[in-house]
Scaffold this motif. Sequence first.
Motif, PDB file in Angstrom:
ATOM      1  N   ARG A 145       0.828  -1.200   0.000  1.00  0.00           N
ATOM      2  CA  ARG A 145       0.000   0.000   0.000  1.00  0.00           C
ATOM      3  C   ARG A 145       0.867   1.256   0.000  1.00  0.00           C
ATOM      4  O   ARG A 145       0.496   2.265   0.556  1.00  0.00           O
ATOM      5  CB  ARG A 145      -0.930   0.016   1.219  1.00  0.00           C
ATOM      6  N   TYR A 198       0.523  -0.458  -7.128  1.00  0.00           N
ATOM      7  CA  TYR A 198      -0.769  -0.379  -7.793  1.00  0.00           C
ATOM      8  C   TYR A 198      -1.375  -1.766  -7.886  1.00  0.00           C
ATOM      9  O   TYR A 198      -0.669  -2.733  -8.148  1.00  0.00           O
ATOM     10  CB  TYR A 198      -0.631   0.176  -9.224  1.00  0.00           C
ATOM     11  N   GLU A 199      -2.685  -1.855  -7.705  1.00  0.00           N
ATOM     12  CA  GLU A 199      -3.396  -3.095  -7.967  1.00  0.00           C
ATOM     13  C   GLU A 199      -3.695  -3.147  -9.460  1.00  0.00           C
ATOM     14  O   GLU A 199      -3.770  -2.122 -10.133  1.00  0.00           O
ATOM     15  CB  GLU A 199      -4.704  -3.127  -7.172  1.00  0.00           C
ATOM     16  N   ARG A 200      -3.873  -4.333  -9.969  1.00  0.00           N
ATOM     17  CA  ARG A 200      -4.156  -4.507 -11.397  1.00  0.00           C
ATOM     18  C   ARG A 200      -5.363  -3.668 -11.833  1.00  0.00           C
ATOM     19  O   ARG A 200      -5.384  -3.095 -12.912  1.00  0.00           O
ATOM     20  CB  ARG A 200      -4.419  -5.984 -11.689  1.00  0.00           C
ATOM     21  N   THR A 201      -6.379  -3.557 -11.002  1.00  0.00           N
ATOM     22  CA  THR A 201      -7.594  -2.817 -11.355  1.00  0.00           C
ATOM     23  C   THR A 201      -7.368  -1.307 -11.445  1.00  0.00           C
ATOM     24  O   THR A 201      -8.225  -0.588 -11.934  1.00  0.00           O
ATOM     25  CB  THR A 201      -8.711  -3.087 -10.335  1.00  0.00           C
ATOM     26  N   GLU A 202      -6.222  -0.832 -10.957  1.00  0.00           N
ATOM     27  CA  GLU A 202      -5.936   0.606 -11.008  1.00  0.00           C
ATOM     28  C   GLU A 202      -5.288   1.030 -12.324  1.00  0.00           C
ATOM     29  O   GLU A 202      -5.130   2.223 -12.584  1.00  0.00           O
ATOM     30  CB  GLU A 202      -5.036   1.003  -9.838  1.00  0.00           C
ATOM     31  N   ARG A 221      -6.783   3.847 -15.238  1.00  0.00           N
ATOM     32  CA  ARG A 221      -7.720   4.697 -14.511  1.00  0.00           C
ATOM     33  C   ARG A 221      -7.223   6.139 -14.613  1.00  0.00           C
ATOM     34  O   ARG A 221      -6.019   6.383 -14.628  1.00  0.00           O
ATOM     35  CB  ARG A 221      -7.767   4.260 -13.050  1.00  0.00           C
ATOM     36  N   TYR A 245      -6.369   9.637 -13.063  1.00  0.00           N
ATOM     37  CA  TYR A 245      -6.014  10.177 -11.761  1.00  0.00           C
ATOM     38  C   TYR A 245      -5.923  11.693 -11.845  1.00  0.00           C
ATOM     39  O   TYR A 245      -5.364  12.228 -12.805  1.00  0.00           O
ATOM     40  CB  TYR A 245      -4.638   9.643 -11.299  1.00  0.00           C
ATOM     41  N   GLU A 256      -4.957  11.130  -7.120  1.00  0.00           N
ATOM     42  CA  GLU A 256      -6.230  10.822  -6.486  1.00  0.00           C
ATOM     43  C   GLU A 256      -7.219  10.295  -7.514  1.00  0.00           C
ATOM     44  O   GLU A 256      -7.348  10.844  -8.608  1.00  0.00           O
ATOM     45  CB  GLU A 256      -6.786  12.085  -5.832  1.00  0.00           C
ATOM     46  N   SER A 257      -7.919   9.220  -7.135  1.00  0.00           N
ATOM     47  CA  SER A 257      -8.944   8.636  -8.000  1.00  0.00           C
ATOM     48  C   SER A 257      -9.884   7.782  -7.160  1.00  0.00           C
ATOM     49  O   SER A 257      -9.426   6.975  -6.352  1.00  0.00           O
ATOM     50  CB  SER A 257      -8.299   7.772  -9.087  1.00  0.00           C
ATOM     51  N   GLN A 276      -9.471   7.414  -3.349  1.00  0.00           N
ATOM     52  CA  GLN A 276      -8.185   6.966  -2.849  1.00  0.00           C
ATOM     53  C   GLN A 276      -7.092   7.884  -3.373  1.00  0.00           C
ATOM     54  O   GLN A 276      -7.202   8.438  -4.464  1.00  0.00           O
ATOM     55  CB  GLN A 276      -7.912   5.534  -3.287  1.00  0.00           C
ATOM     56  N   ARG A 294      -2.553   8.723  -3.203  1.00  0.00           N
ATOM     57  CA  ARG A 294      -1.201   8.296  -2.849  1.00  0.00           C
ATOM     58  C   ARG A 294      -0.262   9.474  -3.036  1.00  0.00           C
ATOM     59  O   ARG A 294      -0.522  10.354  -3.839  1.00  0.00           O
ATOM     60  CB  ARG A 294      -0.763   7.101  -3.681  1.00  0.00           C
TER      61      ARG A 294
END
Length: 148
Positions: free
Chosen positions: A20, A25-29, A32, A34, A139-140, A143, A145
């Motif tokens: 985290r 990054y997770e695969r689903t991110e 996307r 941002y 940001e997206s 969430q 970072r």
Amino acid sequence: MKALWIVLIPAVLAGCASGRGGDDYERTEARRVYEVKMGVIESLRPVKLEGTESGIGAAAGGAVGGIAGSTAGKGKGSAIGAVLGAVVGGLAGAAGEEMATRKTGLEIIVKIDYGRTIAIVQEDKGEQFAVGDRVRILESGGQARVTR
């Protein structure tokens, strides 16, 4: 030997947990959009991130505990031992999973260029942030970072 499995299973699960940090990054991110904000770090504070409670540690601990407990006694004693062993093993497995997957984190307070001040908590992955560093916030979907 059986008690060793109760300790090893959560340790193996810890290796499967995703990070985290700012660079994780997770695969689903992927793919996307941002929103990017720039700012300066005003303060940093180490924090603790709870470990996972997926139920796998409890299930594994319960199975090992049930097997171990079933060896105590014969007949009804074996059945009672299996049940008690499963309960104790499940509790120990759940606690072991949570402890093994705990992480250290950072609370990062950033003054955004347009004047707003925000706080973001993320896993400490050794990015070596310092007060006064210029950073970007991605940001997206609620969430965010902090990255360089």
